[in-house]
Design a protein around this motif. Structure first.
Motif, short mmCIF file in Angstrom:
data_model
loop_
_atom_site.label_atom_id
_atom_site.label_comp_id
_atom_site.label_asym_id
_atom_site.label_seq_id
_atom_site.Cartn_x
_atom_site.Cartn_y
_atom_site.Cartn_z
N PRO A 3 0.80 -1.23 0.00
CA PRO A 3 0.00 0.00 0.00
C PRO A 3 0.83 1.28 0.00
CG PRO A 3 -0.90 -1.59 1.56
CD PRO A 3 0.41 -2.16 1.08
N LYS A 4 2.04 1.23 0.56
CA LYS A 4 2.88 2.42 0.61
C LYS A 4 3.71 2.62 -0.65
CE LYS A 4 3.46 2.51 5.66
NZ LYS A 4 4.45 2.44 6.78
N ASN A 5 3.67 1.67 -1.57
CA ASN A 5 4.49 1.75 -2.78
C ASN A 5 3.89 2.80 -3.72
OD1 ASN A 5 6.02 1.28 -5.12
ND2 ASN A 5 6.17 -0.90 -4.68
N ILE A 6 4.65 3.83 -4.03
CA ILE A 6 4.14 4.92 -4.87
C ILE A 6 3.95 4.47 -6.32
CG2 ILE A 6 5.14 6.75 -3.46
CD1 ILE A 6 7.40 6.96 -5.44
N HIS A 7 4.38 3.26 -6.64
CA HIS A 7 4.25 2.75 -8.01
C HIS A 7 3.00 1.89 -8.19
CE1 HIS A 7 8.21 4.39 -8.57
NE2 HIS A 7 8.68 3.62 -7.60
N ARG A 76 11.39 -3.68 -6.58
CA ARG A 76 12.45 -3.50 -5.58
C ARG A 76 11.95 -2.66 -4.41
NH1 ARG A 76 14.07 -6.97 -8.93
NH2 ARG A 76 16.26 -7.12 -9.54
N ALA A 77 11.14 -1.65 -4.72
CA ALA A 77 10.57 -0.82 -3.64
C ALA A 77 9.65 -1.64 -2.76
CB ALA A 77 9.82 0.37 -4.25
N ASP A 78 8.94 -2.60 -3.33
CA ASP A 78 8.05 -3.45 -2.53
C ASP A 78 8.81 -4.20 -1.45
OD1 ASP A 78 5.40 -3.08 -3.27
OD2 ASP A 78 5.11 -5.20 -3.71
N TYR A 79 9.94 -4.78 -1.81
CA TYR A 79 10.78 -5.51 -0.85
C TYR A 79 11.16 -4.58 0.31
CZ TYR A 79 14.61 -8.88 0.36
OH TYR A 79 15.46 -9.78 0.97
N ILE A 80 11.54 -3.36 -0.01
CA ILE A 80 11.91 -2.38 1.01
C ILE A 80 10.74 -2.09 1.94
CG2 ILE A 80 12.53 0.05 1.38
CD1 ILE A 80 14.92 -1.54 0.49
N HIS A 81 9.56 -1.87 1.39
CA HIS A 81 8.39 -1.56 2.22
C HIS A 81 8.00 -2.73 3.13
CE1 HIS A 81 7.51 2.39 0.67
NE2 HIS A 81 7.48 1.96 -0.58
N TYR A 82 8.08 -3.94 2.61
CA TYR A 82 7.71 -5.10 3.43
C TYR A 82 8.75 -5.37 4.53
CZ TYR A 82 3.61 -6.43 0.74
OH TYR A 82 2.36 -6.46 0.16
N ILE A 83 10.01 -5.06 4.26
CA ILE A 83 11.01 -5.15 5.32
C ILE A 83 10.68 -4.13 6.41
CG2 ILE A 83 13.41 -4.58 5.91
CD1 ILE A 83 14.31 -6.10 3.49
N SER A 84 10.26 -2.94 6.03
CA SER A 84 9.86 -1.93 7.01
C SER A 84 8.74 -2.45 7.90
CB SER A 84 9.42 -0.65 6.29
OG SER A 84 8.97 0.32 7.21
N ASP A 85 7.78 -3.16 7.31
CA ASP A 85 6.70 -3.76 8.10
C ASP A 85 7.25 -4.75 9.11
OD1 ASP A 85 4.86 -2.31 6.67
OD2 ASP A 85 4.17 -4.00 5.44
N CYS A 107 22.93 -0.83 -7.43
CA CYS A 107 22.85 -0.33 -6.04
C CYS A 107 21.43 0.07 -5.65
CB CYS A 107 23.80 0.86 -5.86
SG CYS A 107 24.15 1.31 -4.15
N ILE A 108 20.43 -0.58 -6.23
CA ILE A 108 19.07 -0.05 -6.12
C ILE A 108 18.48 -0.21 -4.73
CG2 ILE A 108 17.48 -1.95 -6.73
CD1 ILE A 108 17.65 1.49 -8.42
N TYR A 109 18.73 -1.34 -4.06
CA TYR A 109 18.15 -1.52 -2.72
C TYR A 109 18.69 -0.51 -1.71
CZ TYR A 109 15.78 -5.84 -4.11
OH TYR A 109 14.97 -6.77 -4.71
N PRO A 110 20.01 -0.29 -1.63
CA PRO A 110 20.49 0.74 -0.72
C PRO A 110 19.95 2.13 -1.06
CG PRO A 110 22.28 -0.75 -1.25
CD PRO A 110 21.13 -1.10 -2.15
N ILE A 111 19.85 2.45 -2.36
CA ILE A 111 19.32 3.75 -2.75
C ILE A 111 17.88 3.91 -2.27
CG2 ILE A 111 18.54 5.11 -4.74
CD1 ILE A 111 21.03 4.09 -6.25
N LEU A 112 17.05 2.90 -2.50
CA LEU A 112 15.66 2.99 -2.07
C LEU A 112 15.53 3.01 -0.56
CD1 LEU A 112 13.97 0.55 -4.63
CD2 LEU A 112 14.08 3.06 -4.72
N GLY A 113 16.31 2.19 0.12
CA GLY A 113 16.25 2.17 1.59
C GLY A 113 16.63 3.52 2.18
N ALA A 114 17.66 4.14 1.60
CA ALA A 114 18.11 5.44 2.10
C ALA A 114 17.12 6.54 1.78
CB ALA A 114 19.48 5.77 1.51
#
Length: 286
Positions: A3-7, A76-85, A107-114
């Motif tokens: 739900p938080k994924n802007i895409h 890739r953003a989805d993975y980041i959001h679910y880790i946040s959960d 380097c996409i995961y570190p970029i998105l996480g940051a």
């Protein structure tokens, strides 16, 4: 998608082109009169990623060397959001620190996480060219340079050893493991993907991928098992170990290994359109 994924909404190509005019030559109208690109064309996908990073994540000048993996940013953003959960369940507060195993040139995961959560990230890779490219991508945006560190793994027999230093603590690790067992298998997979996108029968590694990105001896299952065994030595330095699992058929054998090692685990499902993906998370808490 999360739900938080802007895409969650279709790409706004007008806004994307305004943010990054280099995308314009690849944009056209499809048969439904909607703006789109040809996703089987590598240059078009890279231009789209650049535009997404500029428009949504305040990252300029992102580049990858030829033939390296070009990731789809929404997934890739989805993975980041679910880790946040996952971290929210643990009530993690303060500075969150994450480790991306196999960071790649992109380097996409570190970029998105940051950029999404202001996490401090470490990215690790065994490929020196990928490490150098990731370092460049980080250095070109000052905000990233302050939040992301890139390290090279010098021993292909290790995953966490040589990367996680004494005294360090990570709230989580993440990984997009190589999912093929050979170059031939990877090429067949790429051909299927291209054929699905454009109907082409011509093999082209458009989606990039070096040996360590796409295949390894034993494929995904063996790599994840190696990672789990290696994680035991760092059980007190990591809150959650996580990895994507492309093939759900691998899960039963992986679960048996986790049970044998007395690890608790959970599998988080993620959906992107008709495609369902998942990541496995485990730890060794009492």
């Amino acid at each position: 998608m999360h739900p938080k994924n802007i895409h969650n909404s279709p790409y706004d190509f007008e806004a994307l082109v305004k943010a990054s005019p280099a995308l314009l030559p690849y944009v056209h109208k499809n048969k439904y009169a909607n703006l789109t690109i040809d996703f089987s064309v590598n240059e078009a996908v890279i231009a789209l990623n650049n535009a997404l990073l500029v428009l949504h994540y305040r990252v300029d000048n992102w580049k990858i060397p030829a033939n390296y993996l070009c990731p789809p940013i929404p997934g890739r953003a989805d993975y980041i959001h679910y880790i946040s959960d996952l971290l929210d369940v643990d009530n993690c507060k303060g500075n969150i620190v994450g480790l991306d195993i196999g960071v790649g040139a992109n380097c996409i995961y570190p970029i998105l996480g940051a950029q999404i959560y202001d996490w401090t990230m470490v990215g690790a890779d065994i490929d020196i060219a990928a490490v150098e490219a990731a370092l460049i991508n980080v250095s070109l945006t000052s905000a990233l340079a302050q939040k992301i560190e890139i390290r090279q793994q010098n021993n292909n027999a290790h995953i966490f050893k040589g990367i996680i230093k004494e005294g360090e603590y990570y709230n989580f690790t993440m990984c997009n493991p190589p999912f093929h067992s050979s170059k031939e298998e990877a090429e067949k997979g790429t051909l299927r993907k291209l054929n699905n996108l454009s109907g082409t029968k011509k093999l082209s590694l458009n989606f990039g991928g070096q040996a360590n990105e796409l295949w390894c001896n034993g494929g995904e299952s063996l790599f994840i098992k190696r990672m789990i065994k290696d994680s035991v030595g760092f059980k007190d330095q990591v809150g959650w170990f996580t990895t994507l699992v492309s093939n759900k058929e691998h899960l039963s054998k992986i679960y048996k290994l986790l049970q044998k090692l007395n690890a608790q685990h959970t599998t988080v499902l993620m959906g992107q359109g008709n495609k369902q993906s998942r990541f496995l998370a485990w730890n060794f808490r009492p």
